[in-house]
Design a protein around this motif. Structure first.
Motif, mmCIF file in Angstrom:
data_model
loop_
_atom_site.group_PDB
_atom_site.id
_atom_site.type_symbol
_atom_site.label_atom_id
_atom_site.label_comp_id
_atom_site.label_asym_id
_atom_site.label_seq_id
_atom_site.Cartn_x
_atom_site.Cartn_y
_atom_site.Cartn_z
ATOM 1 N N GLU A 1 -29.493 23.997 -39.005
ATOM 2 C CA GLU A 1 -30.724 24.751 -38.786
ATOM 3 C C GLU A 1 -31.257 24.546 -37.368
ATOM 4 O O GLU A 1 -31.808 25.475 -36.765
ATOM 5 N N ARG B 1 -29.108 26.696 -35.228
ATOM 6 C CA ARG B 1 -29.486 28.104 -35.417
ATOM 7 C C ARG B 1 -30.755 28.429 -34.651
ATOM 8 O O ARG B 1 -30.873 29.483 -34.005
ATOM 9 N N LEU C 1 -31.460 34.856 -47.621
ATOM 10 C CA LEU C 1 -30.935 34.569 -46.289
ATOM 11 C C LEU C 1 -31.321 35.672 -45.307
ATOM 12 O O LEU C 1 -31.380 36.845 -45.657
ATOM 13 N N GLN D 1 -28.745 34.131 -40.431
ATOM 14 C CA GLN D 1 -28.100 33.109 -41.251
ATOM 15 C C GLN D 1 -26.759 33.619 -41.778
ATOM 16 O O GLN D 1 -25.764 32.877 -41.789
#
Length: 319
Positions: A136, A139, A176, A180
């Motif tokens: 995460e 991301r 999502l 993602q």
């Protein structure tokens, strides 16, 4: 313009919070304020230097960041080290390092993140949550700054467990975001059949009768050619399921058929030009006899193509 002093440098931890030199007010959320020395922050940050010297600002808006992270950032600037950062404050500290262009702190944050990734043990009860955290963060970095260095680190780390990680990560498929989904597609690489299997089970388990934004995005962005080559039966299941959706719109149906056609065309284009059916069968009668015997049990175009490839001596799974 601040003096030409090389940073990082230790200006003294004892000066943190000292009322006399702290002439810069940092405004946080909920009217909270933190004071800091503009000279020390300016020596570390050309952005803060410009704001305080050229623009004569005596305060900065920092309401995008949590107070603990701002205090950690100030400490870094004062002592020239990344000491107090924790997982819960890392994202904001790293973001401040980039936003305020504190180049040495950007490097230290990258080093900290690399150490966190390296120290993950891909076993036991906590490995998924540990990988989820760095995934995460990577991301977030990619979305915020389009920097892939964190993402590459995480992808290499999770490679041995990418199947298990993807299955856990995509349990709530409907929740999502598109980025993602995109990162999951990037994570599995050529092993896209991992995600296709998850996708088919999701659609079947929820008795989906039409495509929504996420399902549409997935089949449009995953390279289904690799699914065809790696797991032909799964590829068949996918398109059988899609074409049997009762409420599929005409537009989506055309998209599904076009995707199937694109994949089969991509696969068949791998056949050398000199190995064509006319070279194998001298007359149409010979081909008709072959087709009648060999294609009798085929129920899809893909199965027919597999038969043709087999007759040419190709193993589809090795292509």
């Amino acid at each position: 313009m601040v003096p030409d002093i090389k940073v990082p440098a230790n200006f003294g931890r004892q000066h943190i919070g000292s009322p006399s030199p702290d002439n810069l007010v940092l405004n946080l959320k909920d009217t909270q304020k933190i004071r800091a020395n503009s000279m020390i922050l300016s020596l570390n940050s050309p952005v803060i230097d410009k704001a305080t010297t050229e623009l004569q600002q005596t305060s900065l808006e920092m309401d995008d960041f949590h107070g603990d992270a701002v205090n950690c950032f100030i400490e870094c600037c004062y002592i020239g080290e990344l000491e107090s950062v924790q997982k819960c404050t890392f994202r904001d500290v790293n973001k401040m390092a980039h936003v305020f262009e504190v180049s040495w702190l950007v490097s230290r944050c990258a080093g900290y993140f690399g150490d966190v990734v390296d120290n993950i043990e891909l076993e036991g009860d906590t490995w998924y949550n540990e990988v989820l955290y760095v995934f995460e963060e990577a991301r977030y970095m990619y979305n915020m700054l389009k920097k892939e260095n964190f993402l590459r680190l995480v992808t290499r780390k999770v490679e041995p467990t990418k199947d298990e990680f993807a299955r856990s990560y995509m349990k709530k498929f409907d929740d999502l975001s598109k980025d993602q989904l995109w990162l999951m597609i990037e994570l599995v690489g050529n092993n896209v059949e991992i995600l296709v299997d998850i996708f088919v089970k999701h659609c079947s388990g929820n008795s989906l009768m039409e495509l929504d934004e996420n399902t549409r995005y997935f089949i449009n962005n995953a390279d289904l050619t690799y699914c065809y080559l790696n797991d032909a039966s799964l590829y068949d299941n996918l398109f059988d399921m899609l074409q049997q959706m009762e409420d599929l719109s005409n537009e989506d149906l055309r998209m599904v058929l076009a995707l199937n056609r694109k994949v089969t065309k991509s696969v068949t284009s791998a056949v050398p030009d000199n190995l064509t059916i006319p070279n194998l069968f001298h007359t149409f009668a010979e081909f008709h006899t072959f087709a009648k015997n060999e294609f009798a049990e085929c129920t899809s175009v893909r199965q027919i193509i597999d038969k043709v490839y087999s007759s040419l001596g190709f193993n589809m799974k090795n292509m």
